[in-house]
Structures are given as C-alpha cells and as structure tokens.
Motif scaffolding. Structure first.
Motif, PDB file in Angstrom:
ATOM      1  N   VAL A  88       3.301   7.455   3.115  1.00  0.00           N
ATOM      2  CA  VAL A  88       3.492   6.188   3.820  1.00  0.00           C
ATOM      3  C   VAL A  88       3.423   5.044   2.817  1.00  0.00           C
ATOM      4  O   VAL A  88       2.535   5.012   1.966  1.00  0.00           O
ATOM      5  CB  VAL A  88       2.417   5.990   4.918  1.00  0.00           C
ATOM      6  N   VAL A  89       4.366   4.115   2.941  1.00  0.00           N
ATOM      7  CA  VAL A  89       4.421   2.931   2.080  1.00  0.00           C
ATOM      8  C   VAL A  89       4.574   1.710   2.984  1.00  0.00           C
ATOM      9  O   VAL A  89       5.301   1.754   3.977  1.00  0.00           O
ATOM     10  CB  VAL A  89       5.613   3.018   1.098  1.00  0.00           C
ATOM     11  N   HIS A  90       3.885   0.627   2.621  1.00  0.00           N
ATOM     12  CA  HIS A  90       3.941  -0.624   3.374  1.00  0.00           C
ATOM     13  C   HIS A  90       4.365  -1.745   2.433  1.00  0.00           C
ATOM     14  O   HIS A  90       3.874  -1.819   1.306  1.00  0.00           O
ATOM     15  CB  HIS A  90       2.571  -0.968   3.972  1.00  0.00           C
ATOM     16  N   CYS A  91       5.240  -2.624   2.895  1.00  0.00           N
ATOM     17  CA  CYS A  91       5.621  -3.768   2.056  1.00  0.00           C
ATOM     18  C   CYS A  91       6.010  -4.968   2.909  1.00  0.00           C
ATOM     19  O   CYS A  91       6.241  -4.850   4.111  1.00  0.00           O
ATOM     20  CB  CYS A  91       6.724  -3.408   1.079  1.00  0.00           C
ATOM     21  N   VAL A  92       6.047  -6.128   2.251  1.00  0.00           N
ATOM     22  CA  VAL A  92       6.417  -7.386   2.880  1.00  0.00           C
ATOM     23  C   VAL A  92       7.530  -8.004   2.051  1.00  0.00           C
ATOM     24  O   VAL A  92       7.464  -8.005   0.813  1.00  0.00           O
ATOM     25  CB  VAL A  92       5.208  -8.351   2.955  1.00  0.00           C
ATOM     26  N   ALA A  93       8.545  -8.532   2.716  1.00  0.00           N
ATOM     27  CA  ALA A  93       9.665  -9.191   2.036  1.00  0.00           C
ATOM     28  C   ALA A  93       9.759 -10.632   2.516  1.00  0.00           C
ATOM     29  O   ALA A  93       9.427 -10.942   3.663  1.00  0.00           O
ATOM     30  CB  ALA A  93      10.980  -8.472   2.330  1.00  0.00           C
ATOM     31  N   LYS A  94      10.215 -11.494   1.629  1.00  0.00           N
ATOM     32  CA  LYS A  94      10.507 -12.878   1.973  1.00  0.00           C
ATOM     33  C   LYS A  94      11.983 -13.109   1.679  1.00  0.00           C
ATOM     34  O   LYS A  94      12.452 -12.803   0.583  1.00  0.00           O
ATOM     35  CB  LYS A  94       9.647 -13.823   1.146  1.00  0.00           C
ATOM     36  N   VAL A  95      12.714 -13.631   2.675  1.00  0.00           N
ATOM     37  CA  VAL A  95      14.163 -13.799   2.569  1.00  0.00           C
ATOM     38  C   VAL A  95      14.526 -15.250   2.861  1.00  0.00           C
ATOM     39  O   VAL A  95      13.913 -15.890   3.717  1.00  0.00           O
ATOM     40  CB  VAL A  95      14.875 -12.851   3.569  1.00  0.00           C
ATOM     41  N   LYS A 122       0.839  -1.192   0.000  1.00  0.00           N
ATOM     42  CA  LYS A 122       0.000   0.000   0.000  1.00  0.00           C
ATOM     43  C   LYS A 122       0.872   1.240   0.000  1.00  0.00           C
ATOM     44  O   LYS A 122       1.948   1.259   0.581  1.00  0.00           O
ATOM     45  CB  LYS A 122      -0.880  -0.023   1.246  1.00  0.00           C
ATOM     46  N   GLU A 123       0.363   2.244  -0.672  1.00  0.00           N
ATOM     47  CA  GLU A 123       0.974   3.578  -0.696  1.00  0.00           C
ATOM     48  C   GLU A 123      -0.150   4.536  -0.338  1.00  0.00           C
ATOM     49  O   GLU A 123      -1.225   4.458  -0.920  1.00  0.00           O
ATOM     50  CB  GLU A 123       1.495   3.838  -2.111  1.00  0.00           C
ATOM     51  N   GLU A 124       0.096   5.399   0.637  1.00  0.00           N
ATOM     52  CA  GLU A 124      -0.964   6.322   1.034  1.00  0.00           C
ATOM     53  C   GLU A 124      -0.375   7.643   1.511  1.00  0.00           C
ATOM     54  O   GLU A 124       0.775   7.716   1.922  1.00  0.00           O
ATOM     55  CB  GLU A 124      -1.841   5.703   2.123  1.00  0.00           C
ATOM     56  N   LYS A 125      -1.199   8.659   1.426  1.00  0.00           N
ATOM     57  CA  LYS A 125      -0.814   9.966   1.938  1.00  0.00           C
ATOM     58  C   LYS A 125      -1.678  10.213   3.163  1.00  0.00           C
ATOM     59  O   LYS A 125      -2.895  10.152   3.100  1.00  0.00           O
ATOM     60  CB  LYS A 125      -1.054  11.032   0.875  1.00  0.00           C
ATOM     61  N   VAL A 126      -1.024  10.428   4.297  1.00  0.00           N
ATOM     62  CA  VAL A 126      -1.716  10.673   5.551  1.00  0.00           C
ATOM     63  C   VAL A 126      -1.308  12.061   6.008  1.00  0.00           C
ATOM     64  O   VAL A 126      -0.174  12.278   6.417  1.00  0.00           O
ATOM     65  CB  VAL A 126      -1.339   9.615   6.616  1.00  0.00           C
ATOM     66  N   LYS A 127      -2.250  12.982   5.900  1.00  0.00           N
ATOM     67  CA  LYS A 127      -1.981  14.399   6.136  1.00  0.00           C
ATOM     68  C   LYS A 127      -0.824  14.817   5.231  1.00  0.00           C
ATOM     69  O   LYS A 127      -0.913  14.698   4.024  1.00  0.00           O
ATOM     70  CB  LYS A 127      -1.747  14.678   7.609  1.00  0.00           C
ATOM     71  N   LYS A 128       0.312  15.236   5.785  1.00  0.00           N
ATOM     72  CA  LYS A 128       1.445  15.655   4.956  1.00  0.00           C
ATOM     73  C   LYS A 128       2.472  14.545   4.758  1.00  0.00           C
ATOM     74  O   LYS A 128       3.487  14.746   4.109  1.00  0.00           O
ATOM     75  CB  LYS A 128       2.122  16.873   5.582  1.00  0.00           C
ATOM     76  N   ALA A 129       2.207  13.377   5.339  1.00  0.00           N
ATOM     77  CA  ALA A 129       3.182  12.282   5.283  1.00  0.00           C
ATOM     78  C   ALA A 129       2.877  11.332   4.126  1.00  0.00           C
ATOM     79  O   ALA A 129       1.725  11.091   3.787  1.00  0.00           O
ATOM     80  CB  ALA A 129       3.170  11.501   6.588  1.00  0.00           C
ATOM     81  N   TYR A 163       7.877  -7.451   7.635  1.00  0.00           N
ATOM     82  CA  TYR A 163       7.049  -6.308   7.265  1.00  0.00           C
ATOM     83  C   TYR A 163       7.854  -5.022   7.438  1.00  0.00           C
ATOM     84  O   TYR A 163       8.674  -4.918   8.344  1.00  0.00           O
ATOM     85  CB  TYR A 163       5.799  -6.263   8.160  1.00  0.00           C
ATOM     86  N   GLY A 164       7.600  -4.066   6.578  1.00  0.00           N
ATOM     87  CA  GLY A 164       8.241  -2.764   6.711  1.00  0.00           C
ATOM     88  C   GLY A 164       7.314  -1.651   6.282  1.00  0.00           C
ATOM     89  O   GLY A 164       6.505  -1.810   5.369  1.00  0.00           O
ATOM     90  N   SER A 165       7.415  -0.530   6.959  1.00  0.00           N
ATOM     91  CA  SER A 165       6.664   0.653   6.549  1.00  0.00           C
ATOM     92  C   SER A 165       7.626   1.825   6.518  1.00  0.00           C
ATOM     93  O   SER A 165       8.552   1.900   7.318  1.00  0.00           O
ATOM     94  CB  SER A 165       5.504   0.937   7.507  1.00  0.00           C
ATOM     95  N   GLY A 166       7.411   2.682   5.573  1.00  0.00           N
ATOM     96  CA  GLY A 166       8.238   3.870   5.459  1.00  0.00           C
ATOM     97  C   GLY A 166       7.373   5.105   5.496  1.00  0.00           C
ATOM     98  O   GLY A 166       6.355   5.187   4.805  1.00  0.00           O
ATOM     99  N   LEU A 167       7.750   6.057   6.312  1.00  0.00           N
ATOM    100  CA  LEU A 167       7.016   7.309   6.434  1.00  0.00           C
ATOM    101  C   LEU A 167       7.990   8.442   6.168  1.00  0.00           C
ATOM    102  O   LEU A 167       9.071   8.484   6.761  1.00  0.00           O
ATOM    103  CB  LEU A 167       6.426   7.435   7.841  1.00  0.00           C
ATOM    104  N   SER A 168       7.617   9.316   5.251  1.00  0.00           N
ATOM    105  CA  SER A 168       8.479  10.449   4.931  1.00  0.00           C
ATOM    106  C   SER A 168       7.625  11.666   4.626  1.00  0.00           C
ATOM    107  O   SER A 168       6.530  11.543   4.080  1.00  0.00           O
ATOM    108  CB  SER A 168       9.354  10.112   3.713  1.00  0.00           C
ATOM    109  N   TYR A 169       8.158  12.811   4.962  1.00  0.00           N
ATOM    110  CA  TYR A 169       7.490  14.060   4.613  1.00  0.00           C
ATOM    111  C   TYR A 169       8.065  14.635   3.325  1.00  0.00           C
ATOM    112  O   TYR A 169       7.561  15.611   2.796  1.00  0.00           O
ATOM    113  CB  TYR A 169       7.601  15.067   5.768  1.00  0.00           C
ATOM    114  N   LYS A 170       9.128  14.020   2.804  1.00  0.00           N
ATOM    115  CA  LYS A 170       9.773  14.501   1.579  1.00  0.00           C
ATOM    116  C   LYS A 170       9.069  14.008   0.323  1.00  0.00           C
ATOM    117  O   LYS A 170       9.002  14.711  -0.668  1.00  0.00           O
ATOM    118  CB  LYS A 170      11.232  14.041   1.534  1.00  0.00           C
ATOM    119  N   GLY A 171       8.607  12.753   0.343  1.00  0.00           N
ATOM    120  CA  GLY A 171       7.954  12.199  -0.834  1.00  0.00           C
ATOM    121  C   GLY A 171       7.940  10.688  -0.778  1.00  0.00           C
ATOM    122  O   GLY A 171       8.530  10.068   0.104  1.00  0.00           O
TER     123      GLY A 171
END
Length: 179
Positions: free
Chosen positions: A67-74, A58-65, A92-100
């Motif tokens: 946010v991206v969510h992903c799952v990896a298999k290693v 998922k990729e979403e914009k929450v207010k000014k942030a 699982y990993g999520s990334g939150l940035s105000y830059k883009g």
C-alpha cells in the motif's frame, strides 16, 4: 477558442444526474468525465493543468498487500476570452497491489493527480461537480460530516496538515480516521 459568453453559459449549467457516480454513500464525478467536460467547454487548446507537487506519504505492507499513499497538488489554467484563469487544489491517492510496490506507486500517483485535477476543476462550476457540495442539491450525498469549501488562504495550511496526518498514520485504521 470558444467565446467567453458561451463558456460562461456552459459553466453555469446544472450537473446532470447521469454524470454523477456514487461510492460509499458519496456522490462524485469520474476523472474521465471531468477531463471530457474541460475539453468540451474550454476547447482542446483552451486549458491545461500542471502538477505542482507530488508527495509520497507512506509505504506499507499490510498482510500480503503493498500500500502506498500520496498527495498531489495541481494547477489548472483555462482561457476565458482574453484572460487565463488558474485554480489550484490538492488530491489524495492510495494504491494497493498484491504484485509489489511498483504497481502501488503507479496507482497512488494516478489517483492523487486525478483527484487534485477534479478538485481544481470543480471551482470552475457545476459542470465539474461543484454542485455536489451543496447540501440543498438533491443529488448531494455528503451527509452531515460533509466538509465545506476551504478558503484559498487556508488551502496550503490544510495541505500541510493532511500530508503530516497521513504520514503519521501507523495503521489503515488510523489512516481511515484522517480521511
């Protein structure tokens, strides 16, 4: 290459509390520590890992942030004597940035791969944090809702369910219920 007996001794040692971090009431080992321990125990030429799957959920914009969510298999491969032992797990990993979204993708990718790597390594023993899942361990901080180990035959099914549940979450509150 290290001798198999020495590797087994190292894998069976207890996890030292100084190597345990805590966040939101849960105990864990940090990614750099897991990698350092793998290099120390297996040797620099005694192990490797392979990214088997990386799924953007998922990729979403929450207010000014952003946010991206992903799952990896290693898959982790370690040489134990003349044998190569493999272990797989998901993270699982999520990334939150105000830059883009670019920064968010980078953070989510790295976090999911590191999480999957740590989870796969923990199946080799206590030095990689497996003992943190034992409720009898005094440094266990999982609480009543702590999940037990997933049998290997259920791993792929769980991976698919988690990926779908995170993908269907429409808000951060829904997402926190999944995790």
């Amino acid at each position: 290459m290290k001798g198999m007996a020495k590797i087994e001794v190292e894998l069976k040692k207890g996890l030292e509390p100084k190597n345990v971090s805590e966040r939101q009431g849960l105990s864990y080992i940090e990614g750099h520590h897991a990698i350092d321990e793998a290099n120390r125990i297996f040797g620099f030429d005694g192990g490797s890992y392979h990214l088997m799957d990386l799924t953007m959920l998922k990729e979403e914009k929450v207010k000014k942030a952003h946010v991206v969510h992903c799952v990896a298999k290693v898959k982790v491969c370690a040489r134990l004597g003349e044998s190569v032992v493999t272990r797989e797990d998901v993270g699982y990993g999520s990334g939150l940035s105000y830059k883009g979204f670019g920064d968010s993708y980078e953070l989510a990718h790295k976090e999911s791969v590191t999480d999957a790597l740590k989870r796969a390594l923990r199946s080799f023993g206590n030095q990689f944090g497996n003992s943190l899942y034992m409720k009898s361990n005094p440094i266990h901080k999982g609480g009543k809702d702590s999940k037990g180990e997933v049998p290997p035959e259920e791993g792929e099914k769980l991976f698919t369910q988690v990926r779908e549940a995170i993908g269907n979450a429409t808000t951060l509150e829904n997402l926190s219920q999944v995790l």
